[in-house]
Design an enzyme around this catalytic site. Structure first.
Site, PDB file in Angstrom:
ATOM      1  CD  GLN A   5      -3.077  -0.774   0.159  1.00  0.00           C
ATOM      2  OE1 GLN A   5      -3.255   0.363  -0.270  1.00  0.00           O
ATOM      3  NE2 GLN A   5      -3.818  -1.808  -0.228  1.00  0.00           N
TER       4      GLN A   5
ATOM      5  CE1 TYR B 102      -6.963 -12.341  -7.276  1.00  0.00           C
ATOM      6  CE2 TYR B 102      -8.643 -12.351  -5.558  1.00  0.00           C
ATOM      7  CZ  TYR B 102      -8.262 -12.610  -6.857  1.00  0.00           C
ATOM      8  OH  TYR B 102      -9.176 -13.142  -7.749  1.00  0.00           O
TER       9      TYR B 102
ATOM     10  CD  GLU C 299       0.307 -12.057  -4.799  1.00  0.00           C
ATOM     11  OE1 GLU C 299       0.611 -11.654  -5.934  1.00  0.00           O
ATOM     12  OE2 GLU C 299      -0.663 -11.591  -4.148  1.00  0.00           O
TER      13      GLU C 299
ATOM     14  CB  CYS D 203      -7.679   0.086  -5.090  1.00  0.00           C
ATOM     15  SG  CYS D 203      -7.247  -0.993  -6.465  1.00  0.00           S
TER      16      CYS D 203
ATOM     17  CG  ASP E 291      -6.220  -6.261  -1.039  1.00  0.00           C
ATOM     18  OD1 ASP E 291      -6.811  -5.466  -1.783  1.00  0.00           O
ATOM     19  OD2 ASP E 291      -5.147  -5.996  -0.474  1.00  0.00           O
TER      20      ASP E 291
END
Length: 458
Positions: free
Chosen positions: A287, A320, A344, A414, A387
């Protein structure tokens, strides 16, 4: 002189001469904000997406993307004829459309709302979120976009990561919006002070195509990644390295493969969040707002733990998962009697997660596509953290998640459009949005972050 928005004005220099030619200038009345940082205007029935405007303004615009057969056009504001009371002086001249076009070229991208007061920015982002939820998920829901940190910094200095291009003269630069044009820059006000203190714009970067910079908010050693242009010699690369500050790590990287090669120091940075340390290699995802990791971890664990979905002994999954930002606090919450599956897709980032969680025997790290891993390891979970990248999870993954029979899902997004679309898929699968928070993690841009709690609609 004032013009009615239904009439064209004089053509700018370099106009193609066609009615829809890029470079043509018009005067329009600005309507509501649209997803993507644009505002809606109309000219003779055609929609124009205008950047650097505000609802209710009358402005002169310059067409930047147009054509007689196009469904819509794009434009930048070049003059404000009737200003909104929420308009403020832009904090960064290269990104200010008015001054940039007066100098003869487009503004850099990445600070497209810098001409708007912070309070109004958040209100506009809330409007976008509400519109996407209504249109794509059928939800009538007004949500406040929360400030992160303190407004006394003016929404500046928050980026711990920055990406730069290099001009044809070897100077650090940034792209104009939707353009190959690279504009030289000598500061980046949105960036963490540590990025500006490197003063990379003072260097001759001839031979470099792209520069990535990471300066952890915890004060640990910065990392500069250099992507050499084709044909750049090792001698040239090391010549650039010799002129860079000695107390930073420097590596070369291939944007296509993600391969990172050490030039000096480390190929990774050390990040901190929620009482844990994280190694993040190269371009690995983290982030970018200095306060984002703590903010999002608190929101996710607050939803799951507060609802009784994250208890000792629980079985949870982090999908993720990146380098393990959420995986580590999930492991803390379920304890050694529980289990955490961390998935991931990026190999390098997954390797980071293994290093970051190596002392947690109840955590399983799996590298692979989420849909493939869920198919291969069919099992049930008490709760999930989701995410995904900006494109969202998608219909197939949502269906798989529902089939794992979790009691709750914390969805971090996002992008309000892909988030709302996926909420629609969950709704059709018998789930509902129980709670939602939105955060202004990207001040002066159109981006925002949301954390939603989804539960079966039983």
């Amino acid at each position: 002189m004032t013009f009615n928005s239904t009439f064209s004005t004089a053509h700018a220099a370099g106009d193609s001469g066609t009615p829809g030619g890029a470079g043509r200038e018009l005067v329009v009345d600005v309507g509501p904000i649209a997803h993507g940082g644009h505002f809606v205007a109309r000219h003779e029935g055609r929609v124009i997406f205008v950047r650097h405007a505000l609802p209710g303004e009358k402005v002169r615009i310059r067409l930047t993307d147009s054509g007689d057969s196009s469904r819509f056009w794009r434009a930048d504001v070049v003059e404000v004829l009737e200003a909104s009371p929420d308009r403020v002086p832009h904090f960064w001249q290269p990104a200010d459309s008015l001054s940039a076009w007066r100098r003869g070229g487009p503004p850099v991208g990445g600070a497209e709302l810098g001409h708007i007061s912070l309070e109004r920015q958040r209100g506009l982002k809330a409007e976008v979120l509400a519109e996407q939820l209504k249109r794509l998920a059928g939800l009538d829901l007004a949500t406040e976009v929360e400030a992160v940190g303190h407004d006394d910094d003016g929404g500046l200095g928050w980026r711990t990561r920055a990406s730069f291009a290099v001009t044809s003269k070897g100077r650090l630069g940034m792209h104009a919006h939707r353009s190959d044009v690279v504009i030289p820059v000598r500061d980046m006000p949105l960036a963490h002070p540590g990025i500006n203190e490197l003063r990379l714009w003072d260097l001759d970067l001839t031979g470099i195509a792209r520069v990535e910079v990471a300066v952890p908010a915890n004060g640990s050693r910065p990392l500069v990644l250099l992507a050499p242009a084709e044909g750049t010699s090792p001698k040239r690369l090391h010549g650039i390295l010799s002129r860079m500050p000695q107390d930073i790590s420097v590596a070369s990287f291939d944007p296509g493969t993600g391969q990172v090669l050490q030039l000096r120091g480390r190929t990774w940075v050390q990040e901190s969040a929620a009482g844990h340390e994280y190694r993040v290699t190269g371009e690995g995802f983290w982030q970018i707002h200095k306060d984002a990791p703590e903010t999002l971890v608190n929101a996710v664990t607050g939803y799951l733990a507060g609802g009784g979905y994250l208890l000792p002994g629980a079985t949870v999954a982090d999908l993720y998962a990146g380098a393990g930002l959420f995986t580590a606090p999930l492991a803390d919450a379920v304890g050694v009697t529980g289990s955490v599956l961390s998935v991931e897709g990026a190999p390098g980032t997954s390797r980071d997660a293994r290093k970051n969680l190596h002392g947690e025997p109840h955590v399983e790290i799996v590298q692979g596509r989420v849909e493939r891993v869920l198919h291969q390891r069919a099992r049930s979970f008490d709760s999930l953290v989701l995410d995904p990248p900006r494109a969202g999870a998608g219909k197939a993954v949502v269906r798989q998640l529902i089939e794992t029979n979790p009691r709750a899902i914390a969805y971090v997004s996002c992008d309000p459009a892909s988030f709302a679309r996926d909420l629609g898929y969950f709704h059709h699968g018998g789930w509902r949005l129980e709670a939602l928070r939105a955060f202004d993690l990207y001040p002066h841009t159109h981006h925002l972050e949301t954390v939603g709690l989804l539960v079966p609609d039983a």
